[in-house]
Design a protein around this motif. Structure first.
Motif, PDB file in Angstrom:
ATOM      1  N   THR A  44       0.799  -1.220   0.000  1.00 27.76           N
ATOM      2  CA  THR A  44       0.000   0.000   0.000  1.00 27.76           C
ATOM      3  C   THR A  44       0.834   1.273   0.000  1.00 27.76           C
ATOM      4  O   THR A  44       0.299   2.367   0.183  1.00 27.76           O
ATOM      5  CB  THR A  44      -0.955   0.004   1.209  1.00 27.76           C
ATOM      6  N   THR A  45       2.139   1.108  -0.206  1.00 27.83           N
ATOM      7  CA  THR A  45       2.995   2.292  -0.273  1.00 27.83           C
ATOM      8  C   THR A  45       2.578   3.167  -1.439  1.00 27.83           C
ATOM      9  O   THR A  45       2.333   2.667  -2.545  1.00 27.83           O
ATOM     10  CB  THR A  45       4.465   1.890  -0.421  1.00 27.83           C
ATOM     11  N   TRP A  46       2.532   4.453  -1.190  1.00 26.76           N
ATOM     12  CA  TRP A  46       2.049   5.405  -2.183  1.00 26.76           C
ATOM     13  C   TRP A  46       2.689   5.230  -3.551  1.00 26.76           C
ATOM     14  O   TRP A  46       3.886   4.995  -3.677  1.00 26.76           O
ATOM     15  CB  TRP A  46       2.324   6.829  -1.683  1.00 26.76           C
ATOM     16  N   ASP A  47       1.851   5.243  -4.583  1.00 16.84           N
ATOM     17  CA  ASP A  47       2.262   5.259  -5.988  1.00 16.84           C
ATOM     18  C   ASP A  47       2.861   3.940  -6.477  1.00 16.84           C
ATOM     19  O   ASP A  47       3.504   3.904  -7.520  1.00 16.84           O
ATOM     20  CB  ASP A  47       3.264   6.395  -6.243  1.00 16.84           C
ATOM     21  N   HIS A  48       2.620   2.875  -5.766  1.00 16.09           N
ATOM     22  CA  HIS A  48       3.098   1.575  -6.242  1.00 16.09           C
ATOM     23  C   HIS A  48       1.987   0.862  -7.017  1.00 16.09           C
ATOM     24  O   HIS A  48       0.826   0.878  -6.607  1.00 16.09           O
ATOM     25  CB  HIS A  48       3.565   0.715  -5.074  1.00 16.09           C
ATOM     26  N   HIS A  49       2.406   0.250  -8.104  1.00 13.29           N
ATOM     27  CA  HIS A  49       1.499  -0.511  -8.946  1.00 13.29           C
ATOM     28  C   HIS A  49       2.051  -1.915  -9.099  1.00 13.29           C
ATOM     29  O   HIS A  49       3.242  -2.101  -9.382  1.00 13.29           O
ATOM     30  CB  HIS A  49       1.358   0.159 -10.317  1.00 13.29           C
TER      31      HIS A  49
END
Length: 117
Positions: A30-35
């Protein structure tokens, strides 16, 4: 260091569902901007983008697979999950998961799935 490791059944029969796991280490899903993306390569063909789940849990799928694919996650285990239904020998491939952000693009080594008829 971010690392991804795929695992799966190896050999399955047609019509059985495939469930694959991508174990992610070094970063929380759920770390920001991870896909988190699933890609496959069938024998003799190029890479095929299958679908993605982002850090907010939003999914997007390839139109050609949309009717039988599901990508989800288990945040307690830091796993990305791929579920594929109604499989045929055409789904024989090496399946990869990848983690992408603006800083890096990391792939697992892939797991081979062979579908017997």
């Amino acid at each position: 260091q971010v690392q991804l490791q795929e695992s799966g059944p190896g050999l399955v029969k047609s019509s059985e569902p495939i469930s694959l796991i991508c174990n992610v280490s070094g970063v929380t899903l759920t770390t920001w901007d991870h896909h988190w993306t699933w890609i496959r390569q069938r024998p003799g063909k190029g890479l095929e983008w299958m679908g993605v789940i982002n850090y907010q849990g939003t999914t997007s799928y390839s139109p050609s697979l949309k009717s039988r694919i599901s990508i989800s996650w288990d945040t307690t285990k830091n796993h990305i999950l791929l579920h594929l239904n109604s499989i045929t020998p055409e789904d024989t491939a090496v399946y990869y998961c990848a983690g992408t952000t603006w800083i890096y693009d990391v792939w697992g080594q892939g797991t081979q799935v062979i579908v017997s008829s």
